[in-house]
Design a protein around this motif. Structure first.
Motif, PDB file in Angstrom:
ATOM      1  N   VAL A 148       0.856  -1.187   0.000  1.00 22.77           N
ATOM      2  CA  VAL A 148       0.000   0.000   0.000  1.00 22.77           C
ATOM      3  C   VAL A 148       0.891   1.236   0.000  1.00 22.77           C
ATOM      4  O   VAL A 148       1.737   1.403   0.881  1.00 22.77           O
ATOM      5  CB  VAL A 148      -0.937   0.027   1.225  1.00 22.77           C
ATOM      6  N   LEU A 149       0.705   2.091  -1.008  1.00 22.39           N
ATOM      7  CA  LEU A 149       1.412   3.369  -1.099  1.00 22.39           C
ATOM      8  C   LEU A 149       0.351   4.460  -1.175  1.00 22.39           C
ATOM      9  O   LEU A 149      -0.198   4.721  -2.242  1.00 22.39           O
ATOM     10  CB  LEU A 149       2.310   3.406  -2.333  1.00 22.39           C
ATOM     11  N   GLY A 150       0.034   5.058  -0.043  1.00 22.17           N
ATOM     12  CA  GLY A 150      -1.039   6.040  -0.018  1.00 22.17           C
ATOM     13  C   GLY A 150      -2.362   5.386  -0.372  1.00 22.17           C
ATOM     14  O   GLY A 150      -2.801   4.440   0.300  1.00 22.17           O
ATOM     15  N   ASN A 151      -2.984   5.848  -1.463  1.00 19.29           N
ATOM     16  CA  ASN A 151      -4.247   5.259  -1.925  1.00 19.29           C
ATOM     17  C   ASN A 151      -4.040   4.221  -3.024  1.00 19.29           C
ATOM     18  O   ASN A 151      -5.021   3.753  -3.623  1.00 19.29           O
ATOM     19  CB  ASN A 151      -5.180   6.368  -2.445  1.00 19.29           C
ATOM     20  N   THR A 152      -2.786   3.883  -3.306  1.00 15.95           N
ATOM     21  CA  THR A 152      -2.479   2.884  -4.324  1.00 15.95           C
ATOM     22  C   THR A 152      -2.199   1.542  -3.676  1.00 15.95           C
ATOM     23  O   THR A 152      -1.419   1.458  -2.735  1.00 15.95           O
ATOM     24  CB  THR A 152      -1.264   3.314  -5.163  1.00 15.95           C
ATOM     25  N   ILE A 153      -2.844   0.494  -4.170  1.00 13.31           N
ATOM     26  CA  ILE A 153      -2.684  -0.855  -3.625  1.00 13.31           C
ATOM     27  C   ILE A 153      -2.151  -1.768  -4.722  1.00 13.31           C
ATOM     28  O   ILE A 153      -2.670  -1.778  -5.846  1.00 13.31           O
ATOM     29  CB  ILE A 153      -4.032  -1.414  -3.108  1.00 13.31           C
ATOM     30  N   LEU A 154      -1.098  -2.534  -4.400  1.00 17.20           N
ATOM     31  CA  LEU A 154      -0.533  -3.515  -5.325  1.00 17.20           C
ATOM     32  C   LEU A 154      -0.871  -4.909  -4.802  1.00 17.20           C
ATOM     33  O   LEU A 154      -0.457  -5.276  -3.713  1.00 17.20           O
ATOM     34  CB  LEU A 154       0.987  -3.344  -5.436  1.00 17.20           C
ATOM     35  N   GLU A 155      -1.642  -5.658  -5.595  1.00 19.20           N
ATOM     36  CA  GLU A 155      -2.051  -7.008  -5.222  1.00 19.20           C
ATOM     37  C   GLU A 155      -1.225  -8.010  -6.019  1.00 19.20           C
ATOM     38  O   GLU A 155      -1.420  -8.163  -7.223  1.00 19.20           O
ATOM     39  CB  GLU A 155      -3.536  -7.219  -5.495  1.00 19.20           C
ATOM     40  N   CYS A 156      -0.312  -8.703  -5.314  1.00 19.38           N
ATOM     41  CA  CYS A 156       0.656  -9.547  -6.003  1.00 19.38           C
ATOM     42  C   CYS A 156       0.005 -10.736  -6.704  1.00 19.38           C
ATOM     43  O   CYS A 156       0.376 -11.083  -7.814  1.00 19.38           O
ATOM     44  CB  CYS A 156       1.705 -10.033  -4.990  1.00 19.38           C
ATOM     45  N   ASP A 157      -0.971 -11.363  -6.054  1.00 18.17           N
ATOM     46  CA  ASP A 157      -1.534 -12.603  -6.602  1.00 18.17           C
ATOM     47  C   ASP A 157      -2.291 -12.385  -7.910  1.00 18.17           C
ATOM     48  O   ASP A 157      -2.414 -13.302  -8.718  1.00 18.17           O
ATOM     49  CB  ASP A 157      -2.457 -13.267  -5.574  1.00 18.17           C
ATOM     50  N   SER A 158      -2.812 -11.171  -8.125  1.00 21.27           N
ATOM     51  CA  SER A 158      -3.557 -10.897  -9.349  1.00 21.27           C
ATOM     52  C   SER A 158      -2.827  -9.941 -10.291  1.00 21.27           C
ATOM     53  O   SER A 158      -3.383  -9.558 -11.336  1.00 21.27           O
ATOM     54  CB  SER A 158      -4.934 -10.314  -9.003  1.00 21.27           C
ATOM     55  N   LEU A 159      -1.593  -9.537  -9.922  1.00 23.09           N
ATOM     56  CA  LEU A 159      -0.801  -8.593 -10.725  1.00 23.09           C
ATOM     57  C   LEU A 159      -1.569  -7.291 -10.969  1.00 23.09           C
ATOM     58  O   LEU A 159      -1.463  -6.673 -12.029  1.00 23.09           O
ATOM     59  CB  LEU A 159      -0.399  -9.216 -12.070  1.00 23.09           C
ATOM     60  N   THR A 160      -2.338  -6.890  -9.958  1.00 25.67           N
ATOM     61  CA  THR A 160      -3.240  -5.751 -10.100  1.00 25.67           C
ATOM     62  C   THR A 160      -2.773  -4.555  -9.282  1.00 25.67           C
ATOM     63  O   THR A 160      -2.353  -4.709  -8.129  1.00 25.67           O
ATOM     64  CB  THR A 160      -4.662  -6.136  -9.653  1.00 25.67           C
ATOM     65  N   VAL A 161      -2.852  -3.373  -9.886  1.00 21.92           N
ATOM     66  CA  VAL A 161      -2.609  -2.121  -9.174  1.00 21.92           C
ATOM     67  C   VAL A 161      -3.930  -1.360  -9.120  1.00 21.92           C
ATOM     68  O   VAL A 161      -4.548  -1.093 -10.155  1.00 21.92           O
ATOM     69  CB  VAL A 161      -1.541  -1.260  -9.875  1.00 21.92           C
ATOM     70  N   ILE A 162      -4.370  -1.037  -7.897  1.00 23.75           N
ATOM     71  CA  ILE A 162      -5.613  -0.300  -7.693  1.00 23.75           C
ATOM     72  C   ILE A 162      -5.251   1.112  -7.257  1.00 23.75           C
ATOM     73  O   ILE A 162      -4.597   1.299  -6.230  1.00 23.75           O
ATOM     74  CB  ILE A 162      -6.499  -0.976  -6.632  1.00 23.75           C
ATOM     75  N   SER A 163      -5.668   2.083  -8.054  1.00 25.12           N
ATOM     76  CA  SER A 163      -5.331   3.483  -7.761  1.00 25.12           C
ATOM     77  C   SER A 163      -6.566   4.333  -7.960  1.00 25.12           C
ATOM     78  O   SER A 163      -7.181   4.317  -9.025  1.00 25.12           O
ATOM     79  CB  SER A 163      -4.199   3.956  -8.682  1.00 25.12           C
ATOM     80  N   ASN A 164      -6.953   5.063  -6.913  1.00 28.28           N
ATOM     81  CA  ASN A 164      -8.147   5.915  -6.957  1.00 28.28           C
ATOM     82  C   ASN A 164      -9.377   5.139  -7.414  1.00 28.28           C
ATOM     83  O   ASN A 164     -10.202   5.637  -8.190  1.00 28.28           O
ATOM     84  CB  ASN A 164      -7.911   7.114  -7.876  1.00 28.28           C
ATOM     85  N   GLY A 165      -9.475   3.898  -6.947  1.00 29.47           N
ATOM     86  CA  GLY A 165     -10.647   3.084  -7.229  1.00 29.47           C
ATOM     87  C   GLY A 165     -10.618   2.373  -8.571  1.00 29.47           C
ATOM     88  O   GLY A 165     -11.515   1.579  -8.869  1.00 29.47           O
ATOM     89  N   GLU A 166      -9.595   2.622  -9.385  1.00 29.85           N
ATOM     90  CA  GLU A 166      -9.495   1.969 -10.694  1.00 29.85           C
ATOM     91  C   GLU A 166      -8.425   0.879 -10.647  1.00 29.85           C
ATOM     92  O   GLU A 166      -7.319   1.113 -10.161  1.00 29.85           O
ATOM     93  CB  GLU A 166      -9.155   2.987 -11.782  1.00 29.85           C
ATOM     94  N   ALA A 167      -8.765  -0.299 -11.167  1.00 29.12           N
ATOM     95  CA  ALA A 167      -7.853  -1.439 -11.135  1.00 29.12           C
ATOM     96  C   ALA A 167      -7.230  -1.668 -12.506  1.00 29.12           C
ATOM     97  O   ALA A 167      -7.925  -1.627 -13.523  1.00 29.12           O
ATOM     98  CB  ALA A 167      -8.601  -2.696 -10.693  1.00 29.12           C
ATOM     99  N   SER A 168      -5.901  -1.901 -12.507  1.00 31.80           N
ATOM    100  CA  SER A 168      -5.189  -2.207 -13.752  1.00 31.80           C
ATOM    101  C   SER A 168      -4.374  -3.471 -13.553  1.00 31.80           C
ATOM    102  O   SER A 168      -3.635  -3.593 -12.569  1.00 31.80           O
ATOM    103  CB  SER A 168      -4.249  -1.058 -14.131  1.00 31.80           C
ATOM    104  N   VAL A 169      -4.522  -4.410 -14.487  1.00 32.10           N
ATOM    105  CA  VAL A 169      -3.711  -5.623 -14.466  1.00 32.10           C
ATOM    106  C   VAL A 169      -2.485  -5.382 -15.331  1.00 32.10           C
ATOM    107  O   VAL A 169      -2.601  -5.055 -16.512  1.00 32.10           O
ATOM    108  CB  VAL A 169      -4.498  -6.846 -14.983  1.00 32.10           C
ATOM    109  N   LEU A 170      -1.297  -5.546 -14.724  1.00 31.76           N
ATOM    110  CA  LEU A 170      -0.041  -5.262 -15.419  1.00 31.76           C
ATOM    111  C   LEU A 170       0.580  -6.541 -15.961  1.00 31.76           C
ATOM    112  O   LEU A 170       0.354  -7.632 -15.417  1.00 31.76           O
ATOM    113  CB  LEU A 170       0.955  -4.605 -14.465  1.00 31.76           C
TER     114      LEU A 170
END
Length: 223
Positions: free
Chosen positions: A129-151
């Protein structure tokens, strides 16, 4: 109860750090040099290590380097009398997670210890968790300001590795070895390309940025 190893050749400082940490609910063991620190780690598990730099037998940088080469990821708070960028860079490149300069404010030390332990727990939970940004390792997902992106996997793991240690400098070769593997035929320019893509993706992110350390490598900085 969380267990902390103090590696410090100054007996008075070692006793002071031990006293303060015990008062704050930690279990503590103290040793007087890096070799004794490695021996203690071989014999028992520690949640965090506080280490001086300049010590007889083995200094703190060498102790941390050997720990990291053996795969031990225990958080390390390095404490030193030296206050220069080169010494700080050497500490981070050896695998140190945080850095304090003597004379140490013990109240600040307790705060830093708590922050390092929380970060280690997030790594164990496979999320950052970096501020309002969440990195979810198991899904390769970055959630920022409520929007999810799979990298793409390599991009995500590159960002996740640096985000796990905000402020710590990683060389291109370190990132190459950890993300692509020691036997990869790619060169370190691959890291630069992926860093460029990450910067494009997160150029508007207000929680972190990726900073180039010229001639050294990269780091993630919280905003």
């Amino acid at each position: 109860m969380l267990k902390i190893l103090i590696v410090e050749d100054d007996q008075e400082l070692r006793q002071l750090f031990s006293h303060v940490l015990l008062k704050n609910g930690y279990t503590v063991k103290g040793v007087s040099n890096g070799q004794e620190g490695l021996d203690a780690i071989d014999q028992s598990y520690y949640d965090l290590i506080i280490s001086d730099v300049m010590m007889p037998v083995m200094d703190g940088f060498e102790m941390v380097r050997q720990l990291r080469e053996s795969g031990n990821a225990t958080p390390v708070l390095m404490i030193t009398a030296k206050d220069s960028f080169d010494d700080m860079r050497q500490g981070f490149l050896s695998g140190t997670d945080d850095y304090m300069v003597k004379p140490v404010n013990v109240n600040e030390m307790v705060l830093r210890v708590g922050a390092l332990l929380r970060r280690a727990q997030m790594i164990n939970d496979r999320r950052q968790v970096l501020g309002n940004t969440i990195l979810e390792c198991d899904s390769l997902t970055v959630i920022s300001n409520g929007e999810a992106s799979v990298l793409p996997q390599k991009e995500f793991m590159l960002l996740y590795k640096m985000a796990s240690y905000p402020g710590r400098i990683f060389t291109r070769q370190q990132l190459m070895d950890e993300i692509w593997g020691y036997d990869s035929e790619s060169d370190t320019h691959t890291v630069d390309v992926h860093i460029g893509r990450l910067r494009d993706r997160f150029r508007d992110n207000t929680d972190f940025k990726i900073v180039t350390m010229r001639g050294v490598g990269y780091k993630v900085v919280k905003l």
